[in-house]
Structures are given as C-alpha cells and as structure tokens.
Design a protein around this motif. Structure first.
Motif, PDB file in Angstrom:
ATOM      1  N   ILE A   4       0.836  -1.204   0.000  1.00 30.57           N
ATOM      2  CA  ILE A   4       0.000   0.000   0.000  1.00 30.57           C
ATOM      3  C   ILE A   4       0.869   1.251   0.000  1.00 30.57           C
ATOM      4  O   ILE A   4       0.545   2.260  -0.636  1.00 30.57           O
ATOM      5  CB  ILE A   4      -1.009  -0.004   1.184  1.00 30.57           C
ATOM      6  CG1 ILE A   4      -2.013   1.149   1.066  1.00 30.57           C
ATOM      7  CG2 ILE A   4      -0.293   0.068   2.504  1.00 30.57           C
ATOM      8  CD1 ILE A   4      -2.967   1.009  -0.081  1.00 30.57           C
ATOM      9  N   LEU A   7       2.190   1.924  -3.511  1.00 29.37           N
ATOM     10  CA  LEU A   7       1.100   2.447  -4.339  1.00 29.37           C
ATOM     11  C   LEU A   7       0.820   3.911  -4.017  1.00 29.37           C
ATOM     12  O   LEU A   7       0.634   4.734  -4.921  1.00 29.37           O
ATOM     13  CB  LEU A   7      -0.170   1.607  -4.150  1.00 29.37           C
ATOM     14  CG  LEU A   7      -0.105   0.170  -4.678  1.00 29.37           C
ATOM     15  CD1 LEU A   7      -1.339  -0.603  -4.237  1.00 29.37           C
ATOM     16  CD2 LEU A   7       0.041   0.161  -6.192  1.00 29.37           C
ATOM     17  N   GLN A   8       0.814   4.256  -2.754  1.00 27.80           N
ATOM     18  CA  GLN A   8       0.589   5.644  -2.357  1.00 27.80           C
ATOM     19  C   GLN A   8       1.723   6.546  -2.850  1.00 27.80           C
ATOM     20  O   GLN A   8       1.489   7.677  -3.298  1.00 27.80           O
ATOM     21  CB  GLN A   8       0.458   5.752  -0.839  1.00 27.80           C
ATOM     22  CG  GLN A   8      -0.831   5.162  -0.309  1.00 27.80           C
ATOM     23  CD  GLN A   8      -0.872   5.096   1.208  1.00 27.80           C
ATOM     24  OE1 GLN A   8       0.158   5.037   1.879  1.00 27.80           O
ATOM     25  NE2 GLN A   8      -2.087   5.114   1.751  1.00 27.80           N
ATOM     26  N   ALA A  11       1.297   7.112  -6.592  1.00 24.39           N
ATOM     27  CA  ALA A  11       0.188   8.043  -6.843  1.00 24.39           C
ATOM     28  C   ALA A  11       0.612   9.483  -6.523  1.00 24.39           C
ATOM     29  O   ALA A  11       0.283  10.421  -7.272  1.00 24.39           O
ATOM     30  CB  ALA A  11      -1.021   7.645  -6.010  1.00 24.39           C
ATOM     31  N   LEU A  31      -0.369   1.811 -12.493  1.00 23.93           N
ATOM     32  CA  LEU A  31      -0.788   2.106 -11.122  1.00 23.93           C
ATOM     33  C   LEU A  31      -2.190   1.569 -10.868  1.00 23.93           C
ATOM     34  O   LEU A  31      -2.453   0.963  -9.829  1.00 23.93           O
ATOM     35  CB  LEU A  31      -0.745   3.616 -10.855  1.00 23.93           C
ATOM     36  CG  LEU A  31      -1.195   4.058  -9.463  1.00 23.93           C
ATOM     37  CD1 LEU A  31      -0.334   3.429  -8.373  1.00 23.93           C
ATOM     38  CD2 LEU A  31      -1.182   5.578  -9.353  1.00 23.93           C
ATOM     39  N   HIS A  32      -3.065   1.753 -11.822  1.00 21.80           N
ATOM     40  CA  HIS A  32      -4.438   1.260 -11.690  1.00 21.80           C
ATOM     41  C   HIS A  32      -4.449  -0.272 -11.576  1.00 21.80           C
ATOM     42  O   HIS A  32      -5.107  -0.830 -10.685  1.00 21.80           O
ATOM     43  CB  HIS A  32      -5.270   1.722 -12.893  1.00 21.80           C
ATOM     44  CG  HIS A  32      -6.712   1.401 -12.790  1.00 21.80           C
ATOM     45  ND1 HIS A  32      -7.547   1.986 -11.874  1.00 21.80           N
ATOM     46  CD2 HIS A  32      -7.482   0.522 -13.486  1.00 21.80           C
ATOM     47  CE1 HIS A  32      -8.758   1.507 -12.001  1.00 21.80           C
ATOM     48  NE2 HIS A  32      -8.753   0.610 -12.975  1.00 21.80           N
ATOM     49  N   ASP A  34      -1.991  -2.307 -10.629  1.00 22.39           N
ATOM     50  CA  ASP A  34      -1.363  -2.745  -9.375  1.00 22.39           C
ATOM     51  C   ASP A  34      -2.272  -2.485  -8.176  1.00 22.39           C
ATOM     52  O   ASP A  34      -2.304  -3.273  -7.226  1.00 22.39           O
ATOM     53  CB  ASP A  34      -0.019  -2.047  -9.169  1.00 22.39           C
ATOM     54  CG  ASP A  34       1.055  -2.547 -10.133  1.00 22.39           C
ATOM     55  OD1 ASP A  34       0.843  -3.620 -10.743  1.00 22.39           O
ATOM     56  OD2 ASP A  34       2.091  -1.868 -10.264  1.00 22.39           O
ATOM     57  N   THR A  35      -3.020  -1.382  -8.210  1.00 18.78           N
ATOM     58  CA  THR A  35      -3.971  -1.086  -7.134  1.00 18.78           C
ATOM     59  C   THR A  35      -5.074  -2.134  -7.092  1.00 18.78           C
ATOM     60  O   THR A  35      -5.446  -2.625  -6.019  1.00 18.78           O
ATOM     61  CB  THR A  35      -4.567   0.323  -7.305  1.00 18.78           C
ATOM     62  OG1 THR A  35      -3.497   1.269  -7.300  1.00 18.78           O
ATOM     63  CG2 THR A  35      -5.541   0.643  -6.196  1.00 18.78           C
ATOM     64  N   TYR A  38      -3.698  -5.339  -5.685  1.00 23.96           N
ATOM     65  CA  TYR A  38      -3.558  -5.217  -4.232  1.00 23.96           C
ATOM     66  C   TYR A  38      -4.914  -5.424  -3.551  1.00 23.96           C
ATOM     67  O   TYR A  38      -5.034  -6.147  -2.569  1.00 23.96           O
ATOM     68  CB  TYR A  38      -2.979  -3.848  -3.867  1.00 23.96           C
ATOM     69  CG  TYR A  38      -2.886  -3.620  -2.380  1.00 23.96           C
ATOM     70  CD1 TYR A  38      -1.820  -4.136  -1.657  1.00 23.96           C
ATOM     71  CD2 TYR A  38      -3.876  -2.919  -1.690  1.00 23.96           C
ATOM     72  CE1 TYR A  38      -1.731  -3.937  -0.284  1.00 23.96           C
ATOM     73  CE2 TYR A  38      -3.796  -2.727  -0.327  1.00 23.96           C
ATOM     74  CZ  TYR A  38      -2.721  -3.233   0.375  1.00 23.96           C
ATOM     75  OH  TYR A  38      -2.640  -3.058   1.724  1.00 23.96           O
TER      76      TYR A  38
END
Length: 174
Positions: A4, A7-8, A11, A31-32, A34-35, A38
């Motif tokens: 997390i 990812l943050q 972003a 990013l989308h 991988d989010t 997760y």
C-alpha cells in the motif's frame, strides 16, 4: 506484489507531475492495475478469519446451500459461521462453529462451554496450590526439626511426622 505504501508513493509522484504530456498512459494504467491487484489480494486473504454469519440452528445453516455473510458477500471456502439461538440459550447447537466447504459444512468445534472449561482449570489450579502449600508446610517443618537435631536441641529420636505415600503422586497428577 506492491505494498500500500508503494502504491501511495507512486500516486503522489503522479500528482506532482503537472506539465502537459508528463504522465504517460502506461504509468496511469500500471498504477491502476497494481492497485486492483492489491485490492484483490486483500479481499482474498484478509477476509478469511472470523465468524461471517450466525445461524439460529444447524438445520437453518444446512438448508443454506448458497450462504452469504452478514456483509452480503457470498461465503468462500473455509469461512466460518456460528450457531447461536438467543431465544433458546440451552439449544444443543449453540456455540457450534462450522466452515463452509462449498458445498456443505464441516464442524470445526464448539465454543459454548468455554466458561465451564475455565472454571475447571481454576478449580484444578486451586487444588494444586493447596497440595503444594501442604508439602511446603511439611518440608518447612522437617527442615526445622533437622536444624534442631543438628544443634542437639532434640532428644536422640526424631519425632518427624511421616509424609503420606500418596502426597507426591497427588502433586504430580494434579
């Protein structure tokens, strides 16, 4: 697998880019993706432990061939349910824990007698403490008598109280 925090961070880096054309579709898409991966892993792994639904009886549970948890999501293999009937606290099934087998149920155990088990443990502990205290008193008494004998304060014979044969066995078995 991304965390997390990664990812943050990614972003936040994208938010910092303000120039036209500085963010590529690949960066946003990655990013989308991988989010979502997760979130899927979180959904799959984090939601397995815990009671997902409570049934009033084992018969109601057995009749539920497509169970859903209290959150409205379909139960997954291995998720747990409990049996508890508040209208009948003495019901035989109260406290039973089952795991969904997709299809069917597997009884995992019963937690309704946990207070009785705790009381039994406390009772046994009290018995052990009493037995140990009794042996300690006898040991202290014997030590006092030995000390008196060594000082010559007592006659030639020892007036010791014998320890009953079963005292040590009682301590070991409790």
């Amino acid at each position: 697998m991304e965390t997390i925090y990664n990812l943050q961070k990614r972003a936040a880096e994208l938010r910092q880019k303000t120039a036209v054309g500085s963010i590529t579709p690949e960066e946003v898409g990655a990013l989308h993706a991988d989010t979502l991966a997760y979130m899927a892993d979180l959904e799959r792994n984090a939601g397995t432990l815990g009671i997902r639904k409570v049934y009033a009886s084992a018969a109601l549970m057995a009749a539920d061939t497509e169970p859903t948890a209290t959150n409205g999501k379909k139960l997954r293999y291995g998720q747990l349910v409990a049996i508890y009937n508040g209208q009948d606290p003495e019901a035989a099934d109260n406290g039973d824990i089952y795991a969904w087998q997709n299809p069917g149920w597997l009884k995992m155990g019963n937690i309704s007698n946990i207070h009785a088990l705790q009381a039994m443990i406390e009772e046994e502990a009290a018995k052990c403490s009493a037995a140990i205290a009794g042996v300690k008193r006898q040991t202290d008494s014997l030590a006092d008598r030995v000390e008196k004998l060594e000082k010559g304060e007592s006659g030639t014979a020892c007036a010791c109280t014998p320890i009953p044969d079963n005292t040590i066995d009682n301590i070991i078995n409790h």
